[in-house]
Design an enzyme around this catalytic site. Structure first.
Site, PDB file in Angstrom:
ATOM      1  N   HIS A  72       0.841  -1.206   0.000  1.00 21.62           N
ATOM      2  CA  HIS A  72       0.000   0.000   0.000  1.00 21.62           C
ATOM      3  C   HIS A  72       0.877   1.258   0.000  1.00 21.62           C
ATOM      4  O   HIS A  72       0.602   2.216  -0.713  1.00 21.62           O
ATOM      5  CB  HIS A  72      -0.898   0.031   1.238  1.00 21.62           C
ATOM      6  CG  HIS A  72      -1.843  -1.130   1.365  1.00 21.62           C
ATOM      7  ND1 HIS A  72      -1.690  -2.115   2.313  1.00 21.62           N
ATOM      8  CD2 HIS A  72      -2.950  -1.462   0.660  1.00 21.62           C
ATOM      9  CE1 HIS A  72      -2.675  -3.000   2.204  1.00 21.62           C
ATOM     10  NE2 HIS A  72      -3.451  -2.635   1.201  1.00 21.62           N
ATOM     11  N   MET A 102       3.057  -9.326  -0.672  1.00 19.87           N
ATOM     12  CA  MET A 102       2.528  -8.786   0.584  1.00 19.87           C
ATOM     13  C   MET A 102       1.015  -8.719   0.497  1.00 19.87           C
ATOM     14  O   MET A 102       0.451  -8.355  -0.531  1.00 19.87           O
ATOM     15  CB  MET A 102       3.094  -7.405   0.842  1.00 19.87           C
ATOM     16  CG  MET A 102       4.539  -7.444   1.218  1.00 19.87           C
ATOM     17  SD  MET A 102       5.068  -5.852   1.873  1.00 19.87           S
ATOM     18  CE  MET A 102       6.786  -6.239   2.173  1.00 19.87           C
TER      19      MET A 102
END
Ligand code: AMP
Length: 284
Positions: free
Chosen positions: A36, A183
């Site tokens: 992110h 991830m």
């Protein structure tokens, strides 16, 4: 970093940011990690301001999926976003976001038939609907999406094109752990053994790319290799392993020179379903 929960307040704040220059937008479900953060940093390089939303969208979860267990880590998320340089975080609550009489959805048809759409019916309608609503509330210049959810990117890009939404889409590379595992907020659900086993997902995709590079031209040959790799991963149950056209997401029978294909896979562990993919260019 400013946190806003109200819908009208968020819209107003974004409009005033936009008066000062371009706005980049990164929609997320929270439990943020370096993947992110990479989207936020890219948005920051390319825009005057960066807006991030954190919203675990109930519409995109099936009745047997992990909505109720989905991790919430707002304090840590705020720290990460401050460090990455976001200006505004929009954190609506589900009951405000979807009024009790909510009844409108957006369906993107063809692109949602295969891959994750097959095992998660309704999922992409939930995604398209929330993203359209978020884009209305957060009128941005550029929308940043991760390749990690490649089918989601294709679905959103198609919706933006079909509905003439005035926003550019930017696809950002997958950020991985040192052993290659992509991830994901859901990696936290893996046991120690499963976490070790999960590296097989990326290995199967690297293997697929390797097979194509060394001349494999039959889709079935490549997917068979991926499936056997994934079949050998302890504790993993295969959902799918496929080779599809990167644009249409239709299965590839014969790999054509000059085309880009997507190797994509999903596996179930006890408490998590993991996905990963790799874009592969076919040599001319
Ligand atoms: P999520 O919070 O899982 O809904 O993801 C929000 C956005 O971050 C989506 O555009 C994802 O594709 C992107 N994203 C999630 N994980 C990664 C990753 N490992 N690398 C790059 N982008 C990611």
């Amino acid at each position: 970093v400013r946190v806003i929960t109200g819908l009208a307040a968020a819209h107003e704040a974004v409009l005033s940011l936009r008066k000062k220059g371009s706005v980049g937008f990164v929609p997320t479900m929270g439990a943020l990690h370096e993947g992110h953060a990479s989207l936020v940093r890219r948005a920051k390089r390319e825009n005057r301001s960066v807006v991030v939303s954190i919203f675990v969208n109930p519409l995109q979860f099936g009745p047997k999926e992990d909505l109720r267990r989905y991790p919430h880590t707002l304090a840590a998320d705020k720290k990460l976003l401050m460090k990455a340089g976001a200006h505004l975080v929009f954190v609506p609550s589900a009951d405000v976001f979807y009024a009790s009489d909510f009844q409108t959805t957006v369906e993107v048809k063809g692109l949602t038939r295969g891959l994750c759409g097959r095992s998660r019916p309704g999922h992409f309608t939930g995604v398209a609907t929330v993203v359209l609503k978020l884009l209305n509330l957060v009128p941005c210049d550029r929308l940043y999406l991760g390749q990690k959810d490649y089918q989601q990117y294709r679905v959103i890009a198609q919706m933006i094109k079909d509905l003439s939404l005035p926003v550019e889409v930017r696809l950002c590379p997958i950020v991985r752990e040192p052993d290659g595992l992509a991830m994901s907020s859901r990696n936290a659900f893996l046991s120690k053994q499963e976490r070790t086993s999960a590296a097989a997902l990326n290995r199967a995709l690297v293997d697929a790319a390797e097979a194509v590079r060394s001349g494999a031209r039959k889709g079935s040959e490549v997917t068979a290799r991926m499936r056997s790799r994934l079949g050998a991963a302890p504790g993993a149950r295969l959902d799918y392993a496929e080779l599809v056209d990167a644009e249409s997401l239709e299965p590839v029978v014969i790999l054509k020179p000059g085309r880009t294909v997507l190797a994509a896979a999903a596996v179930y562990y006890k408490k998590a379903r993991l996905i990963d993919n790799r874009l592969i260019g076919v040599k001319r």
